[in-house]
Structure formats: C-alpha cells, structure tokens
Design a protein around this motif. Structure first.
Motif, PDB file in Angstrom:
ATOM      1  N   PRO A  70       0.803  -1.231   0.000  1.00 53.22           N
ATOM      2  CA  PRO A  70       0.000   0.000   0.000  1.00 53.22           C
ATOM      3  C   PRO A  70       0.829   1.271   0.000  1.00 53.22           C
ATOM      4  N   GLU A  71       1.909   1.297   0.794  1.00 53.64           N
ATOM      5  CA  GLU A  71       2.712   2.519   0.859  1.00 53.64           C
ATOM      6  C   GLU A  71       3.455   2.775  -0.451  1.00 53.64           C
ATOM      7  N   GLU A  72       3.903   1.704  -1.115  1.00 54.89           N
ATOM      8  CA  GLU A  72       4.578   1.868  -2.398  1.00 54.89           C
ATOM      9  C   GLU A  72       3.593   2.319  -3.474  1.00 54.89           C
ATOM     10  N   ALA A 123       0.879   4.052  -3.011  1.00 58.62           N
ATOM     11  CA  ALA A 123       0.553   5.458  -2.751  1.00 58.62           C
ATOM     12  C   ALA A 123       1.669   6.375  -3.226  1.00 58.62           C
ATOM     13  N   ALA A 124       2.929   5.980  -3.014  1.00 62.19           N
ATOM     14  CA  ALA A 124       4.058   6.808  -3.421  1.00 62.19           C
ATOM     15  C   ALA A 124       4.106   6.967  -4.938  1.00 62.19           C
TER      16      ALA A 124
END
Length: 467
Positions: free
Chosen positions: A400-402, A404-405
C-alpha cells in the motif's frame, strides 16, 4: 418545389451526384439495400436501412431517426435529460459515402456510417461521431497534432443451437490453442476473406484466453476511420458467424466469472508526419508531448471509465491480475498496467510506437471512447503533465505505501463510482459539451438502476447478447 439538386441541409457538397452514380454501380453489383449505422450512448449499434435506389435521397436529405436513442439503454428502455429523451423532434442520418462498403458476408447489402444532423442542417450535439471529428480537428488547430488509432476486438463465439439466452462455447481446447483454430478454421478464413473484400487490413486474428474467445486486430487509422472500422468489423464478424451456425457476443462479460472481452485502444500522436512516441529524449524514446499526453490520459482514467468501460457487465471483467488494467499505472509492455507503452520492434519504432489503453471494452461507444481519450491526453499537454514512476509487474502486488508513493490506485470498482468521477471531471464534460455529457451520465445511471439487486450471473445474462 425542392429537388435533390437544391442546396443540402446537412450533407457534403457533391454527395448527391456521387450517390446517384454509386446507386447505379451498387445495383449492378446486386446490392439491394444500404445499412446506415451508428452507435448510441449506451454502446449499442443502431441502424436504419434504405433501398439502394434511395441512396441519393439519403445523401441529400438524410433519413429520419428519433433523437430519443441518445438516451436509450441497452435493454431498450429510455431515460431523459433536460433536452433529450422525449418523444418530440427528429434527426436526419446522413451516410458518409467515403466509408460506404459492400458487405461481403451479407449478400445484397452495403454499409455506411452516418452523421446525425438536425432538421435545420446543424450538427446534432448528441452525435458522438461529430464529437470525435471535432476533437481531432481541434487538436490539429491548437497543437498541430494528428492521431492514429486502433481498437482491438475480442469476442466470444457460441453455438446458435444453444438453449435460448445461454452461452455454449463453439470451440474446445486451451487458450490460444491450435485446437480452436482448427475447429473454426472455415469461419476464420471466411472472416479474413470478407475483411479483405471490404478493404479492411487485418494484422492478426487468433484464438484468445476465455472459452470460445477470439481476437482480431486491424491496421491503425485516423480516429474517426478507426471507430467506423470497429463498427464495420463487428458487423462482419456477426454476419460470418451466422453463416456458420454460430452466435457472437462482444459483451465485456459473457459469463460472470473468468476473463471477459476487451476492446483495448492503441493510440499514437503525430506531428508533421512524425510519431511523437518514438525518437524523443524522454523515457523509452517518448517526446515531451507524448509523455504529457500519456500522463493526461492516466490522470483522467477514473473518470474515463464511465465512457470506456460503461456497462454494468464491464465491472465483471475489471478484476486485478487478469490483464484488464484496473490500476492507475503505466509501464513499458506491462499488460497489467492501465496504460501500456508499446515501443514496437527495433527498426519499426518510428512507425509503431503507441499507447495501449487497457480499461476499454466493446460496450463503449468507440467514438465517445476515442474522443474522450484524446481530450484527456490534450489536457496533459496543455498542463505539461508528467508521468509518475513506471510500474513493472502486477500493480496488485504493490505494498500500500509503495502504491501510494507512485500514485497507483484502483480504478472505480462500480459504475456508480465511475459516474461520480466523470461528473466531477470538467475537462471531459467540456470536451463532450453539456448535451452529450448529460446523456452519458443519464444513461449510465439508468443502467445502474436497471441491474439493482441482480447478482453477477444475472448481470452477465442481461448483457450477454446486447453488444
């Protein structure tokens, strides 16, 4: 008293004389009638036909067709907007004689796409073909751009002898299998012959992934011609299949589960005869305008899905990890990304480099889909948009964080969500104009209401034989 030689209210200069000559030529070739074809807002092909002897009259004065079809739904119910959907008024269908062809698989018939014109001789604001032509012309004036487009056509071949409403695959064997090609060899050969007789340049035709599924790819053309050709090729596929006791579905989801039928769009921007997607100094040889164009399409994709994958059945196809392109991601030859950059084979890149937009199916009106994709890309050029980081592999596997980035997010999972995105997209609505934009919204909302309470199997069945 008016005659065919009086000034034309909506046709092209010289069309009447040309239509007279064509009428005699066609009659001599055994053609008895002309199919006048267009696609409505719901993505359904609609037609009227005239005797060959009436072609000159159609070129001069058009053929009547109610504007109510701008707000027809796939099940032939109708919705309304503030200006469309009433029983009042009339439009005229004007055949484009430049695109008229004799139908090789329908003896006695010819085919032509139409422009829809008001009775006062003005372009109908709900005519999707006029919208696409206007968008292409505007790009030429404002940016010196031209485009080449191709629409892939996937379809499911079923037995016409199947129980009413059901789909029974016409072939056995694995995906892309030689067994399928052999079993439908005669049908496929006749399809190739029909396309050749109609002047359609076929790149390839092959068995595809899903049961009974095939795909045909044809040469890229200018966008209006490409949309016309998509409609013509589908007409031809249906006719050839019927001659072999088969039935064709272009529905995004013939069955509730499994891989559905796509209609991926290949699109390239050109200036002064040069392909902007090759030979540039940006990533993978793109020019600055080509990258900005791709970034514009990517930025507008959530709203574009209300036009490019517009059916409740489309949602059954738009699933992760099935090459449907359901995330806002792009990548070089990445078939899970919504936008796949195709460089082409070394030695032919200047000719073949393009963008493949994957969240498109054949429930989409091809004129609306191409016009909106171009409008989105042009917005990227105007705003000097920049593509985010490229995605490789399957975007569904990103943490998820990748995701979003990188700006990677899931495209709308419901038609209602897509309509909300479209309603908020001022660029697309302005490109379409208020009449056509409101028709898109109203028709999509009508389709949503029409399937309320249906499970996936019943949704698939409802749209199985519509497109």
């Amino acid at each position: 008293m008016t005659t065919l030689d009086d000034p034309l209210p909506g046709g092209r200069p010289g069309d009447v004389e040309r239509a007279r000559a064509l009428s005699g030529e066609l009659a001599g070739r055994g053609v008895h009638g002309i199919v006048l074809a267009y696609v409505d807002t719901a993505g359904v092909g609609r037609v009227k036909t005239v005797p060959t002897a009436q072609l000159a009259s159609a070129a001069a004065w058009g053929v009547g067709m109610s504007p109510v079809f701008d707000t027809f739904l796939a099940d032939d119910r109708s919705v309304t907007t503030d200006v469309l959907g009433s029983p009042d008024g009339d439009l005229r269908l004007y055949p484009d004689l430049d695109r008229l062809v004799v139908l090789a698989a329908q003896p006695g018939w010819a085919w032509a796409p139409v422009d829809r014109i008001t009775q006062d001789g003005e372009p109908h604001p709900g005519c999707s073909r006029t919208f696409l032509r206007r968008t292409v012309a505007g790009a030429a004036r404002a940016h010196g751009l031209a485009f080449r487009a191709g629409i892939e056509i996937e379809w499911s071949m079923g037995l016409d002898s199947a129980p009413p409403g059901e789909f029974v695959p016409a072939t056995s064997g694995p995906a892309y299998g030689a067994i399928r090609q052999v079993e439908l060899s005669d049908c496929a050969a006749e399809l190739l012959a029909a396309c050749a007789a109609q002047g359609v340049d076929v790149d390839q035709v092959h068995p595809e992934y899903a049961p009974g599924q095939f795909e045909i790819s044809v040469a890229a053309l200018d966008p209006v011609a490409a949309a016309d050709r998509s409609v013509l090729v589908r007409q031809t596929i249906r006719a050839v299949a019927r001659r072999h006791g088969l039935r064709v579905s272009f529905s995004p989801a013939v069955l509730a589960r499994g891989v559905g039928n796509g209609g991926h769009v290949h699109l390239s921007a050109w200036r002064d005869g040069t392909n902007l997607h090759s030979g540039g100094d940006r990533r993978y040889g793109m020019t600055a305008d080509a990258e900005a164009f791709a970034a514009g399409v990517l930025a507008h994709l959530p709203a574009l899905t209300a036009v490019t994958v517009p059916s409740p059945a489309s949602r059954l196809r738009l699933r992760p990890s099935q090459w449907a392109g359901v995330f806002t991601a792009w990548g070089l030859e990445t078939r899970e990304a919504a936008i796949r950059l195709v460089r082409g084979t070394a030695g032919r890149r200047a000719e073949l480099a393009n963008l493949e937009v994957k969240p498109v199916d054949l429930a989409a009106n091809p004129y609306l889909a191409l016009g909106c994709l171009i409008a989105a890309g042009l917005d990227g050029i105007v705003s000097a948009a920049v593509l985010p980081e490229e995605t490789t592999g399957d975007p569904a596997r990103l943490a998820p964080e990748e995701a979003a980035a990188r700006g990677v997010r899931r495209l709308p999972t419901s038609l209602g969500e897509a309509v909300a995105e479209f309603s908020a997209d001022e660029v697309l609505r302005a490109a379409l104009g208020p009449v056509l934009a409101d028709a898109v919204t109203a028709v999509r909302q009508g389709e949503i209401e029409g399937v309320a309470g249906l499970d996936d199997e019943r949704v698939a069945a409802a749209y199985r034989w519509v497109y």
